[in-house]
Design an enzyme around this catalytic site. Structure first.
Site, short mmCIF file in Angstrom:
data_model
loop_
_atom_site.label_atom_id
_atom_site.label_comp_id
_atom_site.label_asym_id
_atom_site.label_seq_id
_atom_site.Cartn_x
_atom_site.Cartn_y
_atom_site.Cartn_z
N HIS A 1 22.12 12.35 -26.54
CA HIS A 1 20.86 11.73 -26.14
C HIS A 1 20.62 10.98 -24.89
O HIS A 1 21.63 10.98 -23.92
CB HIS A 1 20.70 10.83 -27.31
CG HIS A 1 21.23 9.69 -27.47
ND1 HIS A 1 21.34 8.67 -26.62
CD2 HIS A 1 22.03 9.33 -28.52
CE1 HIS A 1 22.13 7.52 -27.02
NE2 HIS A 1 22.59 7.94 -28.18
N CYS B 1 33.34 1.89 -38.37
CA CYS B 1 33.60 1.32 -37.06
C CYS B 1 35.07 1.39 -36.70
O CYS B 1 35.71 1.47 -35.65
CB CYS B 1 33.47 -0.61 -36.99
SG CYS B 1 31.95 -0.86 -36.92
N HIS C 1 27.11 -2.46 -39.06
CA HIS C 1 26.45 -1.65 -40.02
C HIS C 1 25.88 -2.27 -41.30
O HIS C 1 24.92 -1.66 -41.94
CB HIS C 1 27.44 -0.66 -40.62
CG HIS C 1 28.16 0.33 -39.67
ND1 HIS C 1 29.11 0.03 -38.99
CD2 HIS C 1 27.52 1.25 -39.05
CE1 HIS C 1 29.63 0.90 -38.05
NE2 HIS C 1 28.52 1.77 -38.29
N LYS D 1 18.41 -0.70 -29.05
CA LYS D 1 19.04 0.20 -28.45
C LYS D 1 18.89 1.78 -28.89
O LYS D 1 18.82 1.76 -30.03
CB LYS D 1 20.58 -0.12 -28.64
CG LYS D 1 21.44 0.88 -27.90
CD LYS D 1 22.77 0.94 -28.15
CE LYS D 1 23.77 1.55 -27.74
NZ LYS D 1 25.03 1.83 -28.13
N1 MSP Z 1 33.84 7.40 -27.30
C1 MSP Z 1 33.71 6.28 -26.87
C2 MSP Z 1 33.83 6.02 -25.52
C3 MSP Z 1 35.46 6.19 -25.06
S1 MSP Z 1 35.65 6.27 -23.62
C4 MSP Z 1 37.61 5.88 -23.69
C5 MSP Z 1 32.07 6.11 -27.19
N2 MSP Z 1 31.37 7.24 -27.00
S2 MSP Z 1 29.80 7.35 -27.36
O1 MSP Z 1 29.48 8.55 -27.67
O2 MSP Z 1 29.35 6.21 -28.22
O3 MSP Z 1 29.28 6.91 -26.06
C6 MSP Z 1 29.12 5.56 -25.51
C7 MSP Z 1 28.44 5.73 -23.95
O4 MSP Z 1 27.08 6.23 -24.04
C8 MSP Z 1 28.13 4.17 -23.72
O5 MSP Z 1 29.31 3.50 -23.10
C9 MSP Z 1 26.96 4.30 -22.69
O6 MSP Z 1 27.63 4.84 -21.45
C10 MSP Z 1 26.29 5.50 -23.58
N3 MSP Z 1 25.24 5.49 -24.19
C11 MSP Z 1 25.07 5.32 -25.40
N4 MSP Z 1 24.00 4.88 -25.96
C12 MSP Z 1 23.12 4.22 -24.92
C13 MSP Z 1 22.01 3.48 -24.54
N5 MSP Z 1 21.15 3.31 -25.59
N6 MSP Z 1 21.58 3.22 -23.16
C14 MSP Z 1 22.55 3.30 -22.44
N7 MSP Z 1 23.71 3.99 -22.63
C15 MSP Z 1 24.09 4.37 -23.83
O7 MSP Z 1 31.67 4.83 -27.17
#
Ligand code: MSP
Length: 698
Positions: A20, A131, A173, A328
């Site tokens: 997304h 989590c 959650h 968010k």
């Molecule tokens: N898999 C872990 C990260 C491991 S890194 C060693 C993870 N993945 S995630 O799919 O949840 O993606 C996280 C990242 O997506 C966030 O750190 C951010 O960079 C980005 N974002 C996800 N939702 C977001 C927003 N709503 N806004 C901005 N960035 C966001 O966590």
């Protein structure tokens, strides 16, 4: 002398969610930086990838009836498509299921063990399985957090047994946590408290922005407990070396990607070279991420590296969140914005521009369709597109299809351009993308003022192709060229198009931003519109239909609204159905259940479609006249791409009948029809057999 090296990484994305706008944002930021540093002549390596292990992925795959690897392949496919659409220039895409990664994880663990930092102990505490994290009593008593990163993952292994008292709920959650006791491998994180504090105080400062550094520092100063780095009874993960029955904890697994992808643990010479160049001896090692996962990167990861006697990142950067309707953007908040449709309507460059221009980097920003369209129409179609087409069209008509025959080295725009270029570079060096773009737009504005002041459209008539006209138009082209070069990292395709349109080369170096590069007498192709304007009213009405409802109301793949209930801010679900666990993390639809009484507040009835017609100026909307037995309603549905009006007459549909009316493209919609809307075209729900119009659905 070798070039400065620049290694930049995105987090690796979970494969239980499709990409997304939040995910795309981090990759866009890294891509802009990678391109900028390449233009500075640096030796750049840009890494992204996917995080494919763990219970959440295993569960998501089970729900979809596929293996975890099949699920991962599917999501990786989507990331690859987006790479094309958004012009991401990463050099490597690492998947945690790859052998090279698993080898790196084994090597890191070998080093942690050799340092005497691993031991086995019983781990007891409150566990939230979505989590995959243990919580302390204190954390459970606290206010809802912003994600697992905000609540930590340390053990509470000294608790004597499950304490009594009321049900504990996960702060993320809102669901019940369970008391869990199992034997795990622990990492002696507590040993690294002082070394981490020293690292934070080092220069240059490693954690950004400064406000986040303070948060991390006080978290560490408050004391660190050892960290459980394995899980028992978890199938889908990397077996913990030397500890049968234990699987590597997902975050130890995932964080290692940054060095496994560079070849840590490999004995191939080319891997060793890559690792040496970009990590061991690298100049910049920068991890970019959202603030939700800063703690993992600024506490656990450097501690692992210290223990393993490996160099630390030189910078860890946490950006803010994209929010929509005040929350968010995330799958379980039900407000995700998928990039595919935006790319289709605006183009990848326009989306990249929006993301970098709209957010003050480091802070949260709010996403809305109106904001995207305004940036597209005002900044890109008007300011940039019109300037380019104006100077090109005038030059072509004055100089026989060519750029002017004369350049100009003495005029007020030269200084303005030099200042804009310097401001732009300073801002890019600070990762202040918004400021960088503002300085380019100031140059565009001054260029337009210059053109208005010299009125070349009048000179053409009064003087013909005079030297004065040549200079005025050449200055206009040249200032535009400087803007376009600054845009190369932000909008690579559009910037190159602008350069070609004004007869200039696409440079390999940013030094080309200095005055004087537009060739004289170059052939200019007829200008094509760079950013076709978008009809705002039509777009906003249709875009409201694309927001998926909260997972509590409609789990993935479940029925979704085909027309929105309100004309409000774009959230299609009635507030009574909003999930109770505000801020739930992506991928866990079980949070925020609603009671049957709440569900019954929604009145669903079968309606028979009597007539259907397109809504003028809209590609997606159909206006349906629906017979509900005792009354006839007008309902607007976003199904025009999937259904022809003439095929709908006589069909029975499910109608939500007690919604506030909403006006879409001037048509009042008095309810909505239900359709299954996953990622493909919407599919209307029909009763299995004909029933009288108006029949209640329960
Ligand atoms: N898999 C872990 C990260 C491991 S890194 C060693 C993870 N993945 S995630 O799919 O949840 O993606 C996280 C990242 O997506 C966030 O750190 C951010 O960079 C980005 N974002 C996800 N939702 C977001 C927003 N709503 N806004 C901005 N960035 C966001 O966590």
């Amino acid at each position: 002398m070798r070039n400065q090296t620049y290694f930049i990484t995105t987090p690796i994305y979970y494969v239980n969610d499709l990409p997304h706008i939040g995910h795309i944002f981090t990759t866009t930021v890294c891509d802009a930086l990678a391109r900028y540093h390449r233009l500075l002549g640096e030796d750049v390596r840009f890494l992204t990838g996917t995080d494919e292990h763990g219970q959440n992925i295993e569960r998501a795959a089970k729900r979809e009836g596929v293996s975890p690897l099949e699920l991962a392949d599917r999501v990786v496919g989507r990331y690859r498509e987006l790479r094309e659409k958004l012009d991401f220039s990463y050099d490597d895409f690492v998947r945690t299921t790859e052998e090279r990664h698993e080898r790196g994880v084994r090597e890191l663990i070998r080093r942690l063990d050799a340092a005497g930092d691993l031991y086995t102990a019983v781990h007891e505490g409150w566990y939230c399985s979505p989590c995959e994290t243990f919580y302390t009593e204190k954390e459970l008593a606290g206010a809802p957090g912003g994600g697992p990163g905000a609540t930590g993952g340390e053990p509470s292994r000294h608790s004597p047994g499950a304490p009594g008292g009321p049900d504990r709920r996960c702060p993320v959650h809102g669901t019940a946590v369970e008391w869990k006791s199992e034997e795990n491998v622990f990492f002696r994180l507590s040993r690294y408290q002082q070394p981490l504090l020293d690292w934070y105080d080092g220069r240059p400062q490693p954690v950004h922005p400064a406000s986040r550094l303070n948060e991390v520092r006080s978290f560490v100063a408050g004391g660190l407990r050892d960290l459980s780095v394995s899980r028992a009874n978890l199938e889908w993960g990397i077996p913990f070396p030397g500890r049968p029955g234990q699987t590597v904890y997902v975050w130890l697994d995932a964080l290692t990607n940054y060095v496994s992808a560079l070849g840590l643990g490999s004995d191939r010479a080319e891997d060793a070279d890559l690792y040496r160049r970009f990590w061991a001896e690298g100049d910049v090692r920068l991890h970019m991420m959202g603030k939700d996962i800063l703690r993992f990167h600024a506490v656990y990861w450097p501690a692992f590296l210290m223990s393993a006697r490996l160099p630390l990142p030189t910078a860890v950067w946490a950006h803010g969140w994209w929010q929509r309707d005040g929350r968010k953007v995330s799958k379980s908040a039900g407000n995700v914005v998928r990039p595919d449709e935006l790319v289709e309507r605006f183009g990848g460059d326009s989306l990249r521009y929006f993301l970098l221009r709209e957010m003050a980097f480091g802070q949260d920003a709010s996403f809305s369709d109106e904001a995207v369209i305004d940036r597209h129409n005002n900044d890109l179609a008007n300011d940039l597109g019109n300037t380019v087409s104006r100077v090109v069209t005038l030059s072509r008509s004055a100089f026989g299809g060519r750029s002017p025959y004369q350049s100009c080295g003495d005029n007020p725009l030269i200084e303005v351009a030099a200042r804009a270029a310097a401001d732009y570079r300073a801002a890019m060096d600070d990762l202040a993308f918004q400021r960088a773009l503002e300085s380019l737009w100031r140059l565009l504005a001054e260029t337009n003022q210059y053109l208005v002041a010299h009125a070349p459209w009048k000179l053409i008539k009064t003087e013909g192709p005079s030297p004065r006209l040549a200079r005025v138009l050449w200055n206009g082209l040249e200032a535009t060229r400087i803007v376009a070069i600054g845009l190369l990292p932000i909008m690579p395709r559009a910037a190159a198009k602008v350069l070609r349109a004004i007869g200039a080369a696409v440079p390999q170096r940013l030094d080309a931003m200095t005055w004087g590069g537009t060739p004289v007498g170059a052939e200019l192709p007829p200008p094509a519109p760079l950013f076709p304007r978008i009809d705002k009213e039509a777009y906003v009405a249709e875009a409201k239909l694309s927001v998926s409802p909260p997972t509590a109301a409609a789990p993935e793949g479940g029925p979704a609204a085909a027309a929105p209930p309100t004309a409000g801010a774009g959230a299609p679900a009635p507030s009574t159905l909003a999930p109770s666990a505000a801020g739930a993390v992506a991928g866990h639809g079980e949070g925020g259940r609603i009671s049957i009484d709440r569900f019954r507040q929604v009145r669903l009835r079968i309606g028979t479609v009597r007539a259907a017609e397109p809504v003028p100026k809209s590609k997606k909307l159909l206006k349906l006249t629906v017979d509900l037995g005792d009354e006839t309603r007008t309902v607007v549905a976003g199904i025009a791409l999937a259904y022809r009006p003439e095929d709908l007459a006589g069909k029975q549909v499910v109608v939500v009948t007690n919604l506030e009316p909403a006006t879409l493209m001037g048509v009042e919609s008095q309810g909505m029809v239900l359709a299954a809307s996953g990622d493909g075209a919407p599919v209307l729900l029909h009763p299995g057999a004909a029933v009288p119009a108006g029949t209640e659905v329960r």
